[in-house]
Design an enzyme around this catalytic site. Sequence first.
Site, PDB file in Angstrom:
ATOM      1  N   CYS B 247     -34.625 -21.094  -7.619  1.00  0.00           N
ATOM      2  CA  CYS B 247     -33.895 -22.247  -7.065  1.00  0.00           C
ATOM      3  C   CYS B 247     -34.300 -23.467  -7.869  1.00  0.00           C
ATOM      4  O   CYS B 247     -34.061 -23.506  -9.067  1.00  0.00           O
ATOM      5  CB  CYS B 247     -34.137 -22.404  -5.573  1.00  0.00           C
ATOM      6  SG  CYS B 247     -35.872 -22.507  -5.104  1.00  0.00           S
ATOM      7  N   ARG B 252     -36.726 -22.216  -1.849  1.00  0.00           N
ATOM      8  CA  ARG B 252     -35.575 -21.555  -1.236  1.00  0.00           C
ATOM      9  C   ARG B 252     -35.490 -20.102  -1.696  1.00  0.00           C
ATOM     10  O   ARG B 252     -35.114 -19.209  -0.940  1.00  0.00           O
ATOM     11  CB  ARG B 252     -34.276 -22.284  -1.611  1.00  0.00           C
ATOM     12  CG  ARG B 252     -34.065 -23.578  -0.863  1.00  0.00           C
ATOM     13  CD  ARG B 252     -32.854 -24.331  -1.388  1.00  0.00           C
ATOM     14  NE  ARG B 252     -33.101 -24.984  -2.659  1.00  0.00           N
ATOM     15  CZ  ARG B 252     -32.206 -25.686  -3.336  1.00  0.00           C
ATOM     16  NH1 ARG B 252     -30.973 -25.805  -2.865  1.00  0.00           N
ATOM     17  NH2 ARG B 252     -32.509 -26.270  -4.475  1.00  0.00           N
TER      18      ARG B 252
END
Lengths: 147, 301
Positions: B247, B252
């Site tokens: 990410c 994430r």
Amino acid sequence: MGRMTTLPAPLAQIRDDFLELDQPDRLVLLLEFSGELPELPARFTGHPDLLERVEECQAPVFIFVEVDEAGTVFLHATAPEEAPTTRGFASILVQGLSGLTAEEVLAVPDDFPQTIGLTDAVSPLRMRGMNALLARSKRQVRAKTAA
Amino acid sequence: MAIEVDSSEQFAGYAHPERLVSTDWLQDRLGAPGLVVVESDEDVLLYEVGHIPGAVKIDWHTDLNDRVERDYIDGEAFARLLGARGISRDTTVVIYGDKSNWWAAYALWVFTLFGHPDVRLLDGGRAKWSAEGREYTTERPTPAVAEYPVVERDDESIRAFKDDVLAHLGNPLIDVRSPEEFSGERTTAPAYPDEGALRAGHIPSALNVPWGRAAADDGTFRSPRELEELYRGEAGLAEGDEVITYCRIGERSAHTWFVLTHLLGFENVRNYDGSWTEWGSAVRVPIVRGSDQGEVPARRG
């Protein structure tokens, strides 16, 4: 550090209040600011068009600047309860900028967030969130005094 | 494992149901010896506002990252951190947090770099605990300091570096950022502070599957069937695939790493924590703009 002396009194007071505490207590003070963030005035709450839609699941923070006829700045901000750090940053700026003149707001050093001793407690990355809030506030002041 | 697993029906279809616990399961075991609950949030102050009774706080940035170098803490610092939180090597750790356990999954991934044997997520995290009206407290626990061994961090099995990604091109690569970041319209998640990347776009051949698609509205993970459809169906991952996720800074994508590894059972998933803030600023690495995946580039020099 000559610019320190030009910092408006309310912001200087906030900075000094943070700096005289040790690191864990600075977080406690930030949490107190977070709790002090005033509710948005009712005239804003019915205007979702003023709110910027934020994608993903980041807690949205919204800032509204008003400049009255005398050139005094009023800052309003809202952020969810689940985002206390963001609320704390916004609350510092609401308390520190409201009541200043537009010129005084625009003269606030852009690195004010880096001078209040929170960087280690909160992390440099997170402090950038406060820089963004300050920059956005100034941008709105500029836009509202340009007309 | 120190504490029995949550054998509720809802987790049975996942590859490793022992990695999840429900709010009911946790409520019944709060305070149990051998169990430590850890809160890990995006927001550094959220724990202070109120947390699950007895839970300790571990902050992804101020605790898990090295203060000087861009890296995680080493084995000695990890041992000090966990010992101070009352965690020993045989403790069952349940992590929960805000935003669909985004940061909790990241903390779990870092625990896994050090091979902590029994670390689980509270399915639904803070949001579900709140929605069910369960208790929060502002009282900070004062755990007795535990002995935690100094374990060398394993940077091979579940962590990928930039050169690993270059060598991996042509194998499944999942970009879990928002579509706007993937296409290069922007380098940061909307409304997030700019973490600094000089170029925008994505790594060639990466498939864009935003991490949040693995989470339901109540913050829990989507059902086994929904996850199968998303990752095996839509994204085309197949048994035995080696996968890298990324990410902006690897948080994430740690959530997606958890889903692929523990919920779907893929055995070779690595998280590229350098992610876009490294790739988008690195010299002479290939980048694709726009929403197409792009071709795997020929190796350069």
